[in-house]
Design an enzyme around this catalytic site. Structure first.
Site, mmCIF file in Angstrom:
data_model
loop_
_atom_site.group_PDB
_atom_site.id
_atom_site.type_symbol
_atom_site.label_atom_id
_atom_site.label_comp_id
_atom_site.label_asym_id
_atom_site.label_seq_id
_atom_site.Cartn_x
_atom_site.Cartn_y
_atom_site.Cartn_z
ATOM 1 N N CYS A 139 0.803 -1.241 0.000
ATOM 2 C CA CYS A 139 0.000 0.000 0.000
ATOM 3 C C CYS A 139 0.829 1.281 0.000
ATOM 4 O O CYS A 139 0.668 2.126 -0.886
ATOM 5 C CB CYS A 139 -0.936 0.009 1.203
HETATM 6 N N1 LIG Z 1 -4.428 -5.617 1.288
HETATM 7 C C1 LIG Z 1 -4.316 -4.451 1.895
HETATM 8 O O1 LIG Z 1 -3.582 -4.277 2.857
HETATM 9 C C2 LIG Z 1 -5.152 -3.279 1.444
HETATM 10 C C3 LIG Z 1 -5.268 -2.179 2.289
HETATM 11 C C4 LIG Z 1 -6.012 -1.086 1.870
HETATM 12 C C5 LIG Z 1 -6.581 -1.106 0.607
HETATM 13 N N2 LIG Z 1 -6.435 -2.186 -0.192
HETATM 14 C C6 LIG Z 1 -7.053 -2.157 -1.517
HETATM 15 O O2 LIG Z 1 -8.061 -3.151 -1.591
HETATM 16 C C7 LIG Z 1 -8.097 -3.689 -2.914
HETATM 17 C C8 LIG Z 1 -7.964 -5.193 -2.837
HETATM 18 O O3 LIG Z 1 -6.698 -5.489 -2.310
HETATM 19 P P1 LIG Z 1 -6.327 -6.972 -1.832
HETATM 20 O O4 LIG Z 1 -4.986 -6.871 -1.229
HETATM 21 O O5 LIG Z 1 -7.433 -7.557 -1.038
HETATM 22 O O6 LIG Z 1 -6.255 -7.712 -3.273
HETATM 23 P P2 LIG Z 1 -6.127 -9.275 -3.550
HETATM 24 O O7 LIG Z 1 -5.362 -9.391 -4.818
HETATM 25 O O8 LIG Z 1 -5.638 -9.975 -2.325
HETATM 26 O O9 LIG Z 1 -7.641 -9.730 -3.779
HETATM 27 C C9 LIG Z 1 -8.393 -9.425 -4.919
HETATM 28 C C10 LIG Z 1 -9.454 -10.509 -5.077
HETATM 29 O O10 LIG Z 1 -10.330 -10.128 -6.135
HETATM 30 C C11 LIG Z 1 -10.639 -11.286 -6.894
HETATM 31 N N3 LIG Z 1 -11.106 -10.852 -8.211
HETATM 32 C C12 LIG Z 1 -10.403 -10.392 -9.274
HETATM 33 N N4 LIG Z 1 -11.218 -10.080 -10.299
HETATM 34 C C13 LIG Z 1 -12.462 -10.328 -9.855
HETATM 35 C C14 LIG Z 1 -13.751 -10.206 -10.436
HETATM 36 N N5 LIG Z 1 -13.912 -9.736 -11.663
HETATM 37 N N6 LIG Z 1 -14.816 -10.562 -9.718
HETATM 38 C C15 LIG Z 1 -14.681 -11.020 -8.458
HETATM 39 N N7 LIG Z 1 -13.497 -11.169 -7.848
HETATM 40 C C16 LIG Z 1 -12.405 -10.829 -8.540
HETATM 41 C C17 LIG Z 1 -9.348 -12.068 -6.910
HETATM 42 O O11 LIG Z 1 -9.553 -13.416 -7.257
HETATM 43 C C18 LIG Z 1 -8.894 -11.869 -5.462
HETATM 44 O O12 LIG Z 1 -9.427 -12.858 -4.617
HETATM 45 C C19 LIG Z 1 -7.002 -2.987 -3.710
HETATM 46 O O13 LIG Z 1 -7.511 -1.898 -4.393
HETATM 47 C C20 LIG Z 1 -6.071 -2.502 -2.621
HETATM 48 O O14 LIG Z 1 -5.336 -1.371 -2.992
HETATM 49 C C21 LIG Z 1 -5.746 -3.280 0.194
#
Ligand SMILES: NC(=O)c1ccc[n+]([C@@H]2O[C@H](COP(=O)([O-])OP(=O)(O)OC[C@H]3O[C@@H](n4cnc5c(N)ncnc54)[C@H](O)[C@@H]3O)[C@@H](O)[C@H]2O)c1
Length: 447
Positions: A271
């Site tokens: 992040c």
């Molecule tokens: N992980 C963190 O610490 C964190 C913190 C703050 C914000 N975010 C934000 O949250 C968002 C997600 O991050 P994350 O780390 O959970 O990502 P991740 O890659 O761990 O998870 C994304 C999920 O979305 C699924 N996916 C992809 N395309 C899809 C679709 N069309 N339909 C349904 N599911 C689908 C994937 O299979 C996966 O399980 C990002 O924008 C990130 O910047 C993450």
């Protein structure tokens, strides 16, 4: 909208699955993902993701949490949808909307069949302007319905840290809500009041302000971290000065605050680095140069060279003239304790420890490494070019110089038995500063 009792969460990754399981304490939740294996595991009450407390939550609330690949089922059986798909960084620092647009199109198609009002909430980190100018447009086009009348749209990012996602989600300092209407914001506020363990404060504003607020918050934190590291690099040149003592004191001032204000490695992870770079990219887009954000990124990257230079000074070959056992770089073994970007996670994305190991390999050193969780992923980066050990003790025993890069709890009690007699240590997190170890040990930020 009637009182909310059902929620869907699209994207069951590191953040989305935790979000879904936290809401499942109070609501019927349907999670959607494209990964069938994930769906199967969740429906068995198991977690496909390693995160503190997640496995217990999923198993405890499995009656309330169902997962599917079927958007239609999820949208028709819920009143509010949170989208938490990944938004990876593009080469220019902006975030990609690819996964988001795929999800929005499917949600829009399902909304076409729905009579009742539905609130679509973007939780993924997006570039400012995305919710109003991309998401609203895609939803209206695919649903053939009117935003504000048939469905609502909001932006509601989370401020969580990996390794404590559930705790942070349930006990936030504040909830950021970007809304197009008072009604949509109130729906979200009520959901959080019902779900959180604490009494959160709310920052409610329009969509674009909330999108800017999300990345500017992380940008501010990276500036604090970098400030502490800049102070440390100055103190290291001043005999008697100690940056960690200074930051502990100035952090008591309520205008400054203690959090994220101590010398250590630069920031990393999935992040902070990218949000900071995206903030600068966004500023450029609107014709402003975000000099501060750009400088913070540059200084943070410089930390890797700074640490490598201290290792050079400590290594026997380049070390004190009275060293009994002069070795060349090629003969010097550097032991690195910690590869993940922070403790309690296996994640190595943008980890400074990984960058430092790479730099030391490039400089010709022999590397031996240990991390309680991140070794598997590190192997995919370094292959056979480093030696992996099974414990901190083994790693230290083989090393001429030890570098503590990640402040894992278990590195607080480093055991020197069996180590080389002229071992030198660089403790980047002051983990052992209260112990008399009787070895050549350096702490970041101390002159
Ligand atoms: N992980 C963190 O610490 C964190 C913190 C703050 C914000 N975010 C934000 O949250 C968002 C997600 O991050 P994350 O780390 O959970 O990502 P991740 O890659 O761990 O998870 C994304 C999920 O979305 C699924 N996916 C992809 N395309 C899809 C679709 N069309 N339909 C349904 N599911 C689908 C994937 O299979 C996966 O399980 C990002 O924008 C990130 O910047 C993450």
């Amino acid at each position: 909208m009637k009182e909310v009792n059902s929620i869907s969460v699209v994207g069951l990754g590191k953040l989305g699955l935790c979000t879904a399981s936290c809401f499942a304490q109070k609501y019927k939740v349907i999670g959607v993902d494209i990964d069938r294996d994930k769906i199967d595991l969740i429906n068995q009450g198991k977690t496909p993701i390693s995160e503190t407390g997640l496995s217990e939550m999923i198993s405890k609330y499995k009656e309330n949490l169902k997962a599917t690949t079927d958007y239609r089922r999820a949208i028709l059986n819920s009143q509010v949808t949170f989208i938490v798909v990944a938004t990876p960084s593009e080469a220019d620092g902006t975030f990609s909307n690819k996964q988001l647009e795929v999800a929005l199109k499917q949600i829009g198609a399902a909304l076409r069949e729905k009579q009742a009002y539905h609130l679509v909430v973007i939780t993924s980190t997006v570039m400012p302007g995305t919710t109003e100018h991309v998401a609203k447009f895609v939803l209206e086009e695919t649903s053939r319905k009117k935003c504000g009348k048939d469905f609502g749209i909001a932006y509601n990012p989370e401020f969580i840290a990996l390794g404590r996602v559930i705790r942070d989600f349930l006990n936030p300092d504040f909830i950021l809500i970007g809304e197009m209407s008072e009604k949509d914001g109130q729906i979200l506020e009520d959901i959080y009041k019902n779900t959180c363990e604490n009494t959160p404060r709310f920052g409610r504003m329009n969509l674009v302000s909330a999108e800017i607020a999300k990345i500017s918050l992380n940008c501010y934190i990276t500036m604090k971290i970098t400030y502490a590291n800049s102070l440390a690099s100055i103190c290291e040149k001043v005999p008697g000065a100690d940056a960690s003592v200074i930051t502990s004191a100035i952090g008591l001032d309520s205008r400054i605050g203690k959090k994220y204000l101590k010398p250590g490695l630069g920031y990393g992870g999935p992040c902070f680095p990218r949000d900071n770079v995206a903030f600068a990219a966004f500023a450029r887009k609107v014709g402003v140069k975000a000099k501060l954000a750009e400088m913070v990124d540059e200084v943070n990257r410089d930390q890797v060279t700074r640490i490598a230079k201290i290792i050079n000074d400590l290594s026997v070959g380049n070390g004190p003239a009275n060293s009994s056992d002069k070795k060349t770089k090629e003969e010097t073994v550097i032991g690195v304790l910690g590869l993940s970007y922070k403790p309690n996670t296996h994640i190595i994305e943008d980890s400074q420890a990984i960058d430092i190991v790479q730099q030391l390999i490039n400089e010709g050193y022999k590397l031996t490494v240990y991390d309680p969780q991140a070794q598997g992923l590190a192997k995919s980066v370094f292959g056979d070019s480093v030696r992996y050990t099974n414990s901190s003790k083994e790693c230290m025993r083989l090393a001429d110089v030890v570098l503590i890069t990640t402040p894992w709890e278990e590195f607080k009690d480093i055991d020197l038995s069996g180590c080389k007699k002229d071992l030198a240590v660089l403790d980047c997190w002051n983990l052992s500063k209260d112990r008399e170890l009787g070895i050549n040990i350096r702490y970041l930020g101390r002159g």
